[in-house]
Scaffold this active site. Structure first.
Site: not given
Length: 346
Positions: A141, A245, A315
């Site tokens: 992330s 992502e 995630h």
């Protein structure tokens, strides 16, 4: 989510950095640098480069996870600090990372969580110390900022995967042991999950353009990656396999970020493409929205390179642990890729 609040500031800072002459950025290295190998009983450092955890109990859980994997644990002096939504001051968070790499007893650096704020640290990291003490860095992330900056500035292979306070289910823990302890040349293929369906629906991959290609992995979180545009903290994209992502981004924002990658020349340089999950990336109110498939068709399909979407990256509860800088072979028809070379020192 809080990561989004920082994107505009980070992008502006990235554009100004080359002109400011500050920080400790150095010329991009010529080749890869492999981290030292890990074994049970080694000491790892837990650091908090981004947002503070919502509940301090998560700090305890992160320690317990590392201990359950067989490690001794050290924490940074600023590990549990807080400044606004951040896990302490920029200087304090950067000092913890620099100290972890400088500590000869520490064999790996594990990030507690993502969120927002890691990009603020990039001019404060000591890339000379990191290069002289190559060790594994794990997180995802917002940690995308660290992966790209460290790889760009030192050539070090780092690892995009579960944060210390994230889910360490059996899939993630087993993958960690196979990659870090057994040092397997991993095959990354989605877990088949038919459930109660006649035809499986979950964990399906979709080929964008078929074919096979070999190259080094680069990428991470789409929003964090594009916020580094114009800075010296992005790797060379030429001949690389880009994986991406994201989470909680409206399709129009995803489209804008792919446009940034196109305009900066990154998409025209890559040799292959893997898209993971865009979790909760739903259109808002309005007249309509592009779909994710249409966005990928607009930006990726015309490249004519092997590409697929739906990989277990992002995630999600079960996620691949990917070596950023690791050399892989991508098979877009099969929806899989595999490591070609070791990613740790022998």
């Amino acid at each position: 989510m809080d990561r989004r609040l920082f994107i505009g500031t980070a992008a502006l800072a990235g554009l100004l950095l080359p002109l400011a002459g500050g920080g400790r950025a150095i010329a991009s290295p010529a080749g890869r640098l492999l981290p030292v190998a890990l074994k049970r009983g080694d000491t790892v450092a837990l650091v908090s480069p981004s947002s503070q955890v919502d509940d301090s109990f998560n700090l305890q859980l992160a320690r317990e996870v590392m201990e359950a994997l067989g490690f001794k644990v050290r924490t940074g002096a600023n590990y549990a600090a807080r400044r606004g939504h951040l896990a302490g001051s920029d200087a304090g968070r950067a000092d913890d990372i620099n100290a972890a790499f400088a500590d000869r007893d520490v064999k790996a650096v594990i990030c507690v969580r993502g969120g927002s704020g890691a990009a603020r640290l990039l001019p404060l990291l000591d890339y000379g110390v990191i290069r002289a003490n190559p060790k594994a860095l794990l997180g995802y992330s917002d940690i995308t900022a660290l992966h790209n900056a460290i790889h760009a500035q030192t050539g070090l292979v780092t690892f995009h995967g579960p944060n210390g306070s994230g889910s360490w289910n059996s899939f993630n823990a087993d993958q960690f042991r196979r990659l870090f302890f057994k040092r397997e040349l991993m095959q990354y293929r989605n877990v088949a999950d038919a459930g109660d369906e006649l035809v499986p629906r979950k964990n399906r991959t979709v080929t964008i353009t078929g074919g096979k290609v070999r190259g080094e992995l680069v990428g991470g979180n789409l929003a964090v990656l594009t916020a580094l545009a114009g800075s010296p903290y992005l790797p060379d994209f030429r001949g690389k396999i880009l994986f991406l992502e994201d989470v909680e981004e409206a399709p129009y924002r995803v489209d804008r970020m792919f446009s940034t990658l196109k305009l900066m020349g990154a998409l025209d340089q890559i040799a292959g493409f893997i898209f993971g999950e865009c979790t909760d990336c739903n259109p808002g109110d309005g007249y309509g929205s592009l779909t994710l498939q249409e966005i990928l068709d607009d930006y990726i399909l015309p490249l004519g390179i092997p590409a697929y979407r739906g990989a277990m990256i992002g995630h999600i509860r079960q996620q691949f642990i990917l070596p950023v800088g690791g050399r892989v072979e991508l098979d877009a028809d099969a929806g899989s890729f595999r490591l070609l070379e070791p990613v740790f020192q022998s």
